[in-house]
Enzyme design. Structure first.
Site, PDB file in Angstrom:
ATOM      1  N   HIS A 133       0.815  -1.222   0.000  1.00  0.00           N
ATOM      2  CA  HIS A 133       0.000   0.000   0.000  1.00  0.00           C
ATOM      3  C   HIS A 133       0.850   1.274   0.000  1.00  0.00           C
ATOM      4  CE1 HIS A 133      -3.736  -2.102   0.409  1.00  0.00           C
ATOM      5  NE2 HIS A 133      -3.466  -2.589   1.607  1.00  0.00           N
TER       6      HIS A 133
ATOM      7  N   ASP B 174      -3.016 -10.355  -2.507  1.00  0.00           N
ATOM      8  CA  ASP B 174      -3.570  -9.856  -1.254  1.00  0.00           C
ATOM      9  C   ASP B 174      -4.998  -9.392  -1.521  1.00  0.00           C
ATOM     10  OD1 ASP B 174      -2.376  -8.463   1.575  1.00  0.00           O
ATOM     11  OD2 ASP B 174      -4.122  -7.471   0.722  1.00  0.00           O
TER      12      ASP B 174
ATOM     13  N   HIS C 266      -6.581  -6.896  -0.561  1.00  0.00           N
ATOM     14  CA  HIS C 266      -6.705  -5.449  -0.715  1.00  0.00           C
ATOM     15  C   HIS C 266      -5.917  -4.982  -1.944  1.00  0.00           C
ATOM     16  CE1 HIS C 266      -7.063  -6.268   3.727  1.00  0.00           C
ATOM     17  NE2 HIS C 266      -8.243  -5.748   3.418  1.00  0.00           N
TER      18      HIS C 266
ATOM     19  N   ASP D 182      -5.109 -12.737   3.153  1.00  0.00           N
ATOM     20  CA  ASP D 182      -6.345 -12.200   3.701  1.00  0.00           C
ATOM     21  C   ASP D 182      -7.561 -12.427   2.808  1.00  0.00           C
ATOM     22  OD1 ASP D 182      -4.992 -10.479   2.021  1.00  0.00           O
ATOM     23  OD2 ASP D 182      -4.924  -8.824   3.431  1.00  0.00           O
TER      24      ASP D 182
END
Length: 370
Positions: free
Chosen positions: A142, A179, A181, A267
């Protein structure tokens, strides 16, 4: 085959600093539990512990690596950002961005996390290892050049790529981020570039809320070299494997990288507390098999996996162990204790058909032969 596993105990000591109602952190005070962070060290520590207990570490090249040098970090992050991070870290910790708290010494631990990714990539590109896994923490995908967010303080993969490129070890890099996200930081860093293909397979409208659309394809020289695959909530084993088979793998074959790097978050797993997908340990095993075969076909097997998110302390270790079994070819296993349960909680045929239609639409949008 020789598979490397890069780790360092100090990475488990990264903590939330001002979020932690514990002892003053830093020096010889180890954080208690998560140290105030939802991004707990226990998911990573329990994976490493499970690997020790199963004996799979005996089949791996267990390695450490030095921290990324200032020069390495400065190829991605401005000197002003690095200086502010270091000063705040030395002064006891704080928070520079959104959801990025850190304790005293956080700068050094983040540099070490990036160093693990760099060490793994260099070893594979230099032919010391066939493939490798870096248990990096804090995560990195991120983090933008001057804006940390989502628990990420430095962009580990970008730092590793730029160091490898500067050393003349490779020219074309593919990053597959599974991931749950959106990998907004890695996307942003390479958005104008045609030497790095960035692919993010993520849950739509999770985090960040305002990024990750299929229409974001890159800019300038980078047009067409960024691919976002936003999936609705509730996609499970069948849907993820189909997305990999029909979208990710054709894009990799079209790009023909010198090395494939996986931003390996767990995740999307069925028990994750901050996401809503239904992947299993077997999903991660088979996705690893898919990209391992792609690496064999495209770049002499050069495959590096860098740990990102995953917040179920109970389930992440089994997902990670399945990845390491597949990556290394080891016969030392840690069977998924929840396999009967997760098999019953997968989407039904009707929902899988809906997800398949969505993937078909993306195949057309991206102009792939998937």
């Amino acid at each position: 085959m020789t598979t490397g596993f890069y780790w360092d105990e100090k990475c488990f000591w990264h903590a939330g600093g001002n979020y932690a109602l514990t002892l003053p952190l830093g020096d010889f005070v180890q954080p208690l539990a998560a140290g105030g962070l939802p991004e707990s060290p226990e998911t990573k520590r329990r994976l490493k512990n499970l690997m020790e207990v199963s004996g799979i570490t005996e089949d791996l090249a267990m390695r450490h690596a030095p921290a990324a040098a200032w020069e390495d970090m400065a190829r991605v992050h401005p000197e002003t950002y690095l200086s502010a991070f270091k000063e705040m870290s030395d002064a006891g910790g704080g928070e520079l961005g959104l959801r990025t708290p850190f304790a005293k010494g956080g700068f050094e631990i983040a540099a070490l996390s990036a160093g693990l990714a760099k060490g793994a990539l260099f070893a594979v590109l230099q032919g010391e290892l066939d493939n490798a896994y870096a248990l990096s923490r804090p995560p990195g995908h991120h983090c933008l050049p001057d804006w940390p967010n989502g628990f990420c303080l430095l962009n580990n993969i970008a730092i590793a790529i730029e160091a490898a490129k500067a050393a003349g070890l490779a020219q074309r890099f593919a990053v597959v981020d599974w991931d749950v996200h959106h990998g907004n930081g890695t996307e942003g860093i390479f958005y104008d570039r045609d030497d790095v293909l960035t692919i993010s397979l993520h849950e739509a409208f999770n985090y960040p809320l305002d990024s990750g659309e299929t229409s974001d394809r890159g800019n300038g020289a980078g047009a067409g070299y960024n691919m976002n695959i936003p999936l609705p909530s509730g996609v499970g084993h069948v849907g993820y494997l189909e997305a990999m088979d029909r979208l990710v793998l054709p894009a990799l074959h079209q790009f023909k990288p010198d090395v494939i790097i996986i931003a390996c978050g767990f995740d999307a797993g069925i028990f994750d507390p901050i996401a809503h997908q239904l992947c299993t340990a077997e999903t991660y095993r088979l996705m690893t098999r898919q990209v391992k075969q792609a690496a064999q076909d495209l770049c002499g097997g050069k495959l590096v996996m860098v740990h990102e998110g995953g917040y179920s302390e109970a389930y992440v270790p089994f997902c990670g162990h399945a990845v390491m079994e597949e990556l290394s070819g080891s016969t030392k296993t840690a069977p998924d204790p929840m396999a009967p349960t997760v098999a019953k909680r997968q989407p039904n045929d009707r929902m899988n058909a809906v997800f398949s239609q969505l993937i078909s639409e993306m195949v057309g949008e991206f102009g792939l032969a998937g």
